[in-house]
Scaffold this motif. Structure first.
Motif, PDB file in Angstrom:
ATOM      1  N   GLU A  41       0.654  -1.329   0.058  1.00  0.00           N
ATOM      2  CA  GLU A  41      -0.100  -0.065  -0.005  1.00  0.00           C
ATOM      3  C   GLU A  41       0.768   1.434  -0.031  1.00  0.00           C
ATOM      4  O   GLU A  41       0.765   2.045  -0.900  1.00  0.00           O
ATOM      5  N   ILE A  45       1.560   4.281  -2.959  1.00  0.00           N
ATOM      6  CA  ILE A  45       1.050   5.520  -2.648  1.00  0.00           C
ATOM      7  C   ILE A  45       2.243   6.412  -2.999  1.00  0.00           C
ATOM      8  O   ILE A  45       2.153   7.695  -3.621  1.00  0.00           O
ATOM      9  N   GLN A  48       2.566   7.050  -6.505  1.00  0.00           N
ATOM     10  CA  GLN A  48       1.581   7.988  -7.184  1.00  0.00           C
ATOM     11  C   GLN A  48       2.331   9.399  -6.956  1.00  0.00           C
ATOM     12  O   GLN A  48       1.727  10.618  -7.056  1.00  0.00           O
ATOM     13  N   LYS A  50       3.346  10.697  -4.286  1.00  0.00           N
ATOM     14  CA  LYS A  50       3.210  11.253  -2.688  1.00  0.00           C
ATOM     15  C   LYS A  50       4.631  10.928  -1.744  1.00  0.00           C
ATOM     16  O   LYS A  50       4.843   9.807  -2.098  1.00  0.00           O
ATOM     17  N   HIS A 264      -5.765   3.257   0.840  1.00  0.00           N
ATOM     18  CA  HIS A 264      -6.229   3.680  -0.530  1.00  0.00           C
ATOM     19  C   HIS A 264      -7.755   4.274  -0.572  1.00  0.00           C
ATOM     20  O   HIS A 264      -8.078   5.384  -1.201  1.00  0.00           O
ATOM     21  N   LEU A 267      -7.515   7.774   0.840  1.00  0.00           N
ATOM     22  CA  LEU A 267      -6.972   8.624  -0.147  1.00  0.00           C
ATOM     23  C   LEU A 267      -7.735   9.028  -1.390  1.00  0.00           C
ATOM     24  O   LEU A 267      -7.495   9.610  -2.225  1.00  0.00           O
TER      25      LEU A 267
END
Ligand code: GLU
Length: 296
Positions: A41, A45, A48, A50, A264, A267
């Motif tokens: 996970e 993230i 992505q 971040k 997820h 977010l």
């Protein structure tokens, strides 16, 4: 606009996971499936674009399991505190070894940062910690943070009376969020979020999905128990975390770690856990606040 929608655009996220969420309740051994999923996970993230920081408990719990056969042979420890600190020394290394392995599966580099209260209240330490975090995040590394339990004076039913102790990873994670100027803090715990009363004791307790402003009324709802006897954080420490995170300008979510895929969904702006909306207080002073909550 629905505040949840704003969570889609978060850029720097601190995630905290507690000891009870990392272990199998029956045995106290690590839940590898959950840890593996957590790593996946967080890597996703990160992919992505971040920034991600993980605050993980578990050093003492993992260490205790590891040294178990030896303590049975040797009998009583020097002091209960020394025993816990020795467990933390063993367990922190084991925990990091496990994380390194799991994150490496996704080509993700991780780093270890161990903090004490002095990391925040000492200006030079704070400055150095801030620079280290910033540099690591710039390089796309995921820092994994814990309290330096072998140095800080750790008590299981902790009294915040030590010079060096933060004492619980809820508060620690909010301090980290403030240090790295995160825009979101997620506390993964063994409860769904904030209730009007302790749901383990009161069946009429109602779930609160959003706290727009952290008033006294909400602060009073923080009960000292989550029903878990593994970590040190109850709802009270989560309220202290909310006070720091929202005061410093970050949103905070308390969510159930049963399925870490919840990260997820949070977010993605879905209604999961309790959201505490950021309310930046212009003169919120982290150092002062940390000093004040440790005063008796
Ligand atoms: N730092 C402790 C540990 O890693 C846990 C503190 C907490 O559970 O909040 O074992």
């Amino acid at each position: 606009m629905n505040h949840r929608e704003l969570l889609k655009d978060k850029k720097r996220i601190v995630v905290k996971i507690g000891s009870s969420s990392l272990q199998h309740a029956q045995t106290g051994d690590l839940d590898y499936i959950k840890l593996e999923k957590l790593a996946r996970e967080l890597c996703d993230i990160r992919n992505q674009g971040k920034d991600v920081v993980l605050v993980s408990s578990g050093a003492i719990a993992v260490g205790k399991k590891a040294v178990n056969p030896y303590t049975e042979m040797e009998g009583k420890p020097v002091t209960p505190l020394a025993f816990k600190q020795a467990c933390a020394a063993v367990g922190q290394a084991r925990l990091m070894m496990t994380y390194q392995k799991l994150f490496a599966e996704y080509n993700q580099i991780v780093a270890q940062i161990l903090m004490t209260k002095n990391t925040v209240v000492d200006d030079m330490n704070r400055f150095n910690a801030h620079n280290t975090f910033t540099e690591l995040l710039k390089m796309g590394i995921i820092p994994i943070v814990n309290e330096n339990d072998t140095i800080a004076s750790y008590e299981i039913n902790y009294e915040k009376d030590s010079d060096t102790l933060i004492g619980d990873n809820d508060t620690l994670s909010a301090i980290v969020a403030a240090l790295v100027e995160a825009d979101l803090l997620i506390l993964l715990s063994d409860i769904d979020g904030l209730y009007t009363d302790d749901p383990h004791a009161n069946p009429n307790a109602e779930f609160i999905s959003e706290v727009e402003k952290l008033t006294e009324e909400y602060l009073n709802m923080g009960k000292a128990s989550t029903g878990s006897n593994v970590g040190t954080g109850g709802m009270n420490t989560k309220m202290a975390a909310a006070r720091i995170a929202t005061g410093m300008g970050a949103d905070m979510v308390i969510a159930n770690s049963r399925d870490v895929g919840i990260l997820h969904r949070i977010l993605d702006g879905r209604q999961e856990g309790t959201l505490f909306a950021a309310n930046r207080e212009e003169n919120f002073d982290l150092k002062e606040f940390v000093n004040s909550i440790y005063k008796h």
